[in-house]
Write a protein that holds these residues in place. Structure first.
Motif, PDB file in Angstrom:
ATOM      1  N   GLY A 185      14.127  18.769   9.396  1.00 18.17           N
ATOM      2  CA  GLY A 185      12.963  19.619   9.645  1.00 18.17           C
ATOM      3  C   GLY A 185      11.676  18.810   9.599  1.00 18.17           C
ATOM      4  N   PRO A 186      10.607  19.378  10.190  1.00 17.76           N
ATOM      5  CA  PRO A 186       9.350  18.614  10.298  1.00 17.76           C
ATOM      6  C   PRO A 186       8.688  18.349   8.949  1.00 17.76           C
ATOM      7  CG  PRO A 186       9.108  20.870  11.117  1.00 17.76           C
ATOM      8  CD  PRO A 186      10.550  20.692  10.824  1.00 17.76           C
ATOM      9  N   ASP A 187       9.071  19.150   7.925  1.00 23.15           N
ATOM     10  CA  ASP A 187       8.427  18.963   6.620  1.00 23.15           C
ATOM     11  C   ASP A 187       9.106  17.897   5.773  1.00 23.15           C
ATOM     12  OD1 ASP A 187       6.780  20.968   7.368  1.00 23.15           O
ATOM     13  OD2 ASP A 187       7.998  22.552   6.426  1.00 23.15           O
ATOM     14  N   ALA A 188      10.156  17.292   6.296  1.00 22.77           N
ATOM     15  CA  ALA A 188      10.898  16.303   5.496  1.00 22.77           C
ATOM     16  C   ALA A 188       9.982  15.143   5.115  1.00 22.77           C
ATOM     17  CB  ALA A 188      12.088  15.794   6.299  1.00 22.77           C
ATOM     18  N   MET A 189      10.165  14.703   3.856  1.00 19.97           N
ATOM     19  CA  MET A 189       9.355  13.572   3.400  1.00 19.97           C
ATOM     20  C   MET A 189      10.130  12.279   3.715  1.00 19.97           C
ATOM     21  SD  MET A 189       7.679  13.151  -0.316  1.00 19.97           S
ATOM     22  CE  MET A 189       9.059  12.404  -1.106  1.00 19.97           C
ATOM     23  N   VAL A 190       9.546  11.453   4.581  1.00 13.18           N
ATOM     24  CA  VAL A 190      10.259  10.251   5.008  1.00 13.18           C
ATOM     25  C   VAL A 190       9.585   9.022   4.412  1.00 13.18           C
ATOM     26  CG1 VAL A 190      11.084   8.944   7.008  1.00 13.18           C
ATOM     27  CG2 VAL A 190      10.819  11.422   7.186  1.00 13.18           C
ATOM     28  N   THR A 191      10.401   8.179   3.746  1.00 10.39           N
ATOM     29  CA  THR A 191       9.848   6.937   3.186  1.00 10.39           C
ATOM     30  C   THR A 191      10.689   5.761   3.656  1.00 10.39           C
ATOM     31  OG1 THR A 191      11.177   7.330   1.239  1.00 10.39           O
ATOM     32  CG2 THR A 191       8.871   7.940   1.075  1.00 10.39           C
ATOM     33  N   GLU A 192      10.068   4.602   3.647  1.00 10.16           N
ATOM     34  CA  GLU A 192      10.822   3.427   4.066  1.00 10.16           C
ATOM     35  C   GLU A 192      11.703   2.959   2.899  1.00 10.16           C
ATOM     36  OE1 GLU A 192       8.464   0.282   5.706  1.00 10.16           O
ATOM     37  OE2 GLU A 192      10.217  -1.033   5.941  1.00 10.16           O
ATOM     38  N   GLY A 193      12.951   2.612   3.190  1.00 10.72           N
ATOM     39  CA  GLY A 193      13.890   2.165   2.155  1.00 10.72           C
ATOM     40  C   GLY A 193      13.566   0.753   1.676  1.00 10.72           C
ATOM     41  N   ARG A 194      14.063   0.402   0.471  1.00  9.12           N
ATOM     42  CA  ARG A 194      13.789  -0.923  -0.089  1.00  9.12           C
ATOM     43  C   ARG A 194      14.341  -2.044   0.791  1.00  9.12           C
ATOM     44  NH1 ARG A 194      16.160  -2.417  -5.175  1.00  9.12           N
ATOM     45  NH2 ARG A 194      17.392  -0.526  -4.933  1.00  9.12           N
ATOM     46  N   GLU A 195      15.502  -1.759   1.411  1.00  8.76           N
ATOM     47  CA  GLU A 195      16.129  -2.798   2.243  1.00  8.76           C
ATOM     48  C   GLU A 195      15.934  -2.531   3.732  1.00  8.76           C
ATOM     49  OE1 GLU A 195      20.046  -4.209   0.097  1.00  8.76           O
ATOM     50  OE2 GLU A 195      19.855  -2.033   0.009  1.00  8.76           O
ATOM     51  N   GLY A 196      14.879  -1.802   4.050  1.00  9.13           N
ATOM     52  CA  GLY A 196      14.601  -1.492   5.443  1.00  9.13           C
ATOM     53  C   GLY A 196      15.211  -0.164   5.829  1.00  9.13           C
ATOM     54  N   GLY A 197      14.788   0.364   7.005  1.00  5.08           N
ATOM     55  CA  GLY A 197      15.258   1.685   7.407  1.00  5.08           C
ATOM     56  C   GLY A 197      14.507   2.766   6.666  1.00  5.08           C
ATOM     57  N   VAL A 198      14.980   4.031   6.783  1.00  8.28           N
ATOM     58  CA  VAL A 198      14.240   5.125   6.138  1.00  8.28           C
ATOM     59  C   VAL A 198      15.151   5.998   5.274  1.00  8.28           C
ATOM     60  CG1 VAL A 198      12.491   5.260   7.965  1.00  8.28           C
ATOM     61  CG2 VAL A 198      14.546   6.651   8.130  1.00  8.28           C
ATOM     62  N   ILE A 199      14.498   6.675   4.328  1.00  6.77           N
ATOM     63  CA  ILE A 199      15.193   7.666   3.499  1.00  6.77           C
ATOM     64  C   ILE A 199      14.332   8.917   3.525  1.00  6.77           C
ATOM     65  CG2 ILE A 199      15.954   8.256   1.162  1.00  6.77           C
ATOM     66  CD1 ILE A 199      16.351   5.165   0.783  1.00  6.77           C
ATOM     67  N   ALA A 200      14.967  10.035   3.923  1.00  9.07           N
ATOM     68  CA  ALA A 200      14.194  11.277   4.053  1.00  9.07           C
ATOM     69  C   ALA A 200      14.724  12.316   3.078  1.00  9.07           C
ATOM     70  CB  ALA A 200      14.310  11.795   5.479  1.00  9.07           C
TER      71      ALA A 200
END
Lengths: 173, 481
Positions: free
Chosen positions: A127-142
């Motif tokens: 969903g558009p409200d998901a909080m997306v952050t960059e992962g420690r080893e690259g890529g994303v975690i939402a």
């Protein structure tokens, strides 16, 4: 007791001799019979012993054969398992190196584009409200509520390894 | 025109489609842990029987199946149990489909647990395709009738209850009898007349000692790359036991229909499987039917047994030999009873025969292979096979009557013919039925032994075989002209 006279004793000599001869003959017959019986018993016992021996040899050979088959089966299994363990170690090593190489992609010039696309995928799924952050080893975690989507680079690398056809041949050849 | 995510040279880092990512979405709202069950909340779009992966805080990974969906709650049965789990430290990922497994020749020679994970220290099985373990029974229109024999090297089976390619023939036994030894011997020795033959052995609920026996006995076949061994031990999770036969059959179907092998699937023990079905059904709070088993036990068993057969346009076949132990020897127990409705005959083991020291202790008068005519006889096994089998069985029936009569009136009062039947029974049991546990007999040897046993009877009693066969096969006897 009154002893026999000289003449009487002499007169009985043939009787005594006849009795003795008959007794000796009878004894001879008994002896022969006993010998025959003993031989038959001995032969029977020898035959039985030979049969028991043959059966024991047969059983022993069968037991040894199955024991040998069992031992060889176990040895073969151990050898096969050693090969399999080595193959698995190769697979784990490949996974480790691919994960490592994937983490290095953060310095790739195309990485920001990838990050953008992954962020889009996260919002599409959570969903558009998901909080997306960059992962420690690259890529994303939402994250959105109790739902979480981890598409960091090592996870993507594992996914790629699992889906690329023919990878397993690298360690099973 | 270049894609917007491409760089200057037109190439882009490949991004897997989002459908692949959907299976990576994990849910952390775990509300309850109860025995082997886990209840997760806030769930959407998850279906029954869906496969799930559970990630624990320490990095440990477990697996589960969705048992029930109620609004936004999903009840998941954890295959490895919930021991050591705590609320708050678990995340669940739903795969979006029931359990799928890779299929192909990679399974051959491997030893795996009941859910297909390697136990031999090797890498996970790699396949040429991925298929759902639930499979689907063969479309009746595409079925070919079972034909040609599967020879097991066991006289009483090959001679009197011949197994046919594509047949399902269960072994009915009672606890304590050597049914596992027999099933393992069949798995070790079976062939199909020079065709490429493979065996999938699905062990369900076996003790570790039994598993060790099966592994040792089948090692040669395993080393030859002809065997797949799936081992679910008695102390393994019950839900895994439900998956084991399905995984075995999925592997077998692919080997048979995609790779043209004749595949024999041994499933031991189906009673343990049915007990697992009962346990899961109770966890789902379904209404119990006969003896606590769910009402759908018949159709559940049918979805397994009906996966055997031969298909048009394919050279391979799937033959199933399930082992069913009858609790307390009760043949009316739901599992043997329902199995008997679906399968094509049965091989019955009897304690009385085992007590006389005969292995395998098959009660030939209660055993039957309904498809034997499709697999035995001229051009299939040997011209005299069907006749001699019928004669052996008829004479066994008469020998049983004579034995019962002898118990009433004494053997001395019997007619000479009746006494010859009693002598025949001893001769057939010792010469034909009794066999070593690793003795592999040719079919010719088996049939010759049958003729040898029949020679104990007066020739005029052998009414089920033709005079030509009598002349050709009946061994000469001193008192017979």
């Amino acid at each position: 007791m009154i002893g026999l006279s000289q003449e009487g004793f002499a007169a009985l000599t043939p009787v005594r001799q006849a009795l003795r001869a008959a007794a000796e003959k009878q004894a001879g017959l008994f002896r022969d019979d006993a010998r025959i019986q003993a031989r038959a018993l001995l032969d029977g016992a020898k035959a039985e012993a030979a049969a028991i021996l043959a059966a024991a040899v047969g059983e022993g050979e069968a037991a040894a054969r199955s024991e040998a088959a069992l031992r060889s089966a176990r040895a073969r299994r151990q050898a096969h398992e050693l090969v399999l363990v080595q193959r698995n170690n190769l697979r784990l090593e490949l996974h480790r190196r691919v994960r490592q190489a994937a983490a290095g992609l953060t310095s790739d010039p195309r990485y920001p584009l990838l990050l953008g696309r992954l962020t889009e995928q996260c919002r599409e799924l959570l969903g558009p409200d998901a909080m997306v952050t960059e992962g420690r080893e690259g890529g994303v975690i939402a994250e959105a509520g109790s739902r979480r989507l981890d598409i960091s680079l090592p996870v993507l690398a594992e996914m790629a390894l699992d889906t690329v056809p023919g990878v397993s041949e690298l360690w099973s050849r | 025109m270049t894609r917007p995510d491409a760089d200057a040279d037109g190439s882009a880092l490949p991004v897997p489609p989002s459908t692949g990512f959907a299976a990576l979405v994990s849910h952390g709202d775990v509300r309850e842990l109860r025995g082997p069950l886990l209840v997760a909340g806030g769930i959407e779009g998850v279906g029954w029987d869906e496969f799930a992966t559970i990630d624990m805080d320490g990095g440990e990974r477990r697996h589960g199946l969705v048992l029930e969906i109620d609004h936004d709650l999903a009840t998941v049965q954890v295959l490895e149990s919930t021991d050591g789990m705590s609320l708050g430290g678990i995340r669940i990922r739903f795969e979006g489909r029931p359990l799928h497994i890779p299929v192909g020749a990679g399974w051959l020679g491997r030893v795996c647990n009941g859910r297909g994970e390697p136990l031999d220290g090797g890498p996970p099985i790699a396949g040429t395709a991925t298929l759902p373990v639930s499979g689907w029974p063969l479309n009746p229109v595409y079925r070919e009738p079972p034909q040609e024999p599967v020879l097991t090297g066991i006289s009483v089976v090959d001679g009197l209850t011949t197994l046919v390619r594509g047949q399902k023939l269960p072994i009915f036994s009672v606890p304590g009898l050597p049914h596992l030894t027999l099933a393992t011997q069949i798995a070790a020795q079976a062939t199909s007349g020079g065709r490429s033959f493979r065996v999938v052995f699905a062990a369900m609920g076996l003790t570790h000692a039994d598993i060790a026996y099966v592994r040792d006995r089948l090692e040669e076949r395993s080393a030859g790359g002809e065997l797949v061994l799936l081992l679910n031990a008695a102390d393994d999770p019950v839900i895994e036991r439900i998956l084991t036969p399905r995984i075995a059959l999925t592997i077998a179907e692919h080997l048979a229909y995609a790779e043209d092998h004749d595949v024999l699937v041994i499933m031991s023990d189906m009673t343990s499987y049915a007990e697992a079905v009962r346990e899961v059904s109770a966890a789902r709070r379904e209404i119990p039917a006969r003896r606590g088993y769910p009402g759908y036990l018949y159709s559940d068993l049918a979805t397994l047994y009906e996966r055997c057969g031969r298909a048009k346009g394919h050279h391979g076949s799937v033959t199933i030999v399930p082992v069913v132990t009858m609790p307390a020897g009760d043949i009316t127990h739901p599992v043997p009873d329902l199995t008997g409705y679906i399968t094509e005959g049965q091989i019955v083991l009897a304690p009385g025969i085992a007590a006389r020291g005969i292995y395998p202790p098959v009660d030939v008068l209660s055993s039957l292979s309904r498809l034997m005519r499709s697999g035995a006889g001229e051009n299939r096994t040997r011209e005299d096979h069907l006749d001699v089998a019928a004669q052996v069985l008829a004479a066994m029936a008469r020998a049983r009557q004579a034995t019962e009569l002898a118990e009433l009136i004494g053997a001395g009062a019997l007619s000479e013919t009746d006494r010859s039947y009693i002598q025949y029974r001893t001769s057939v049991e010792k010469g034909l039925f009794n066999q070593g546990r690793d003795e592999n007999r040719t079919l010719d040897d088996t049939l010759d032994r049958a003729w040898e046993a029949l020679s104990a009877l007066p020739e005029n009693e052998l009414t089920m075989v033709s005079t030509a066969f009598l002349k050709r096969y009946l061994p000469a006897r001193d008192d017979r002209s």
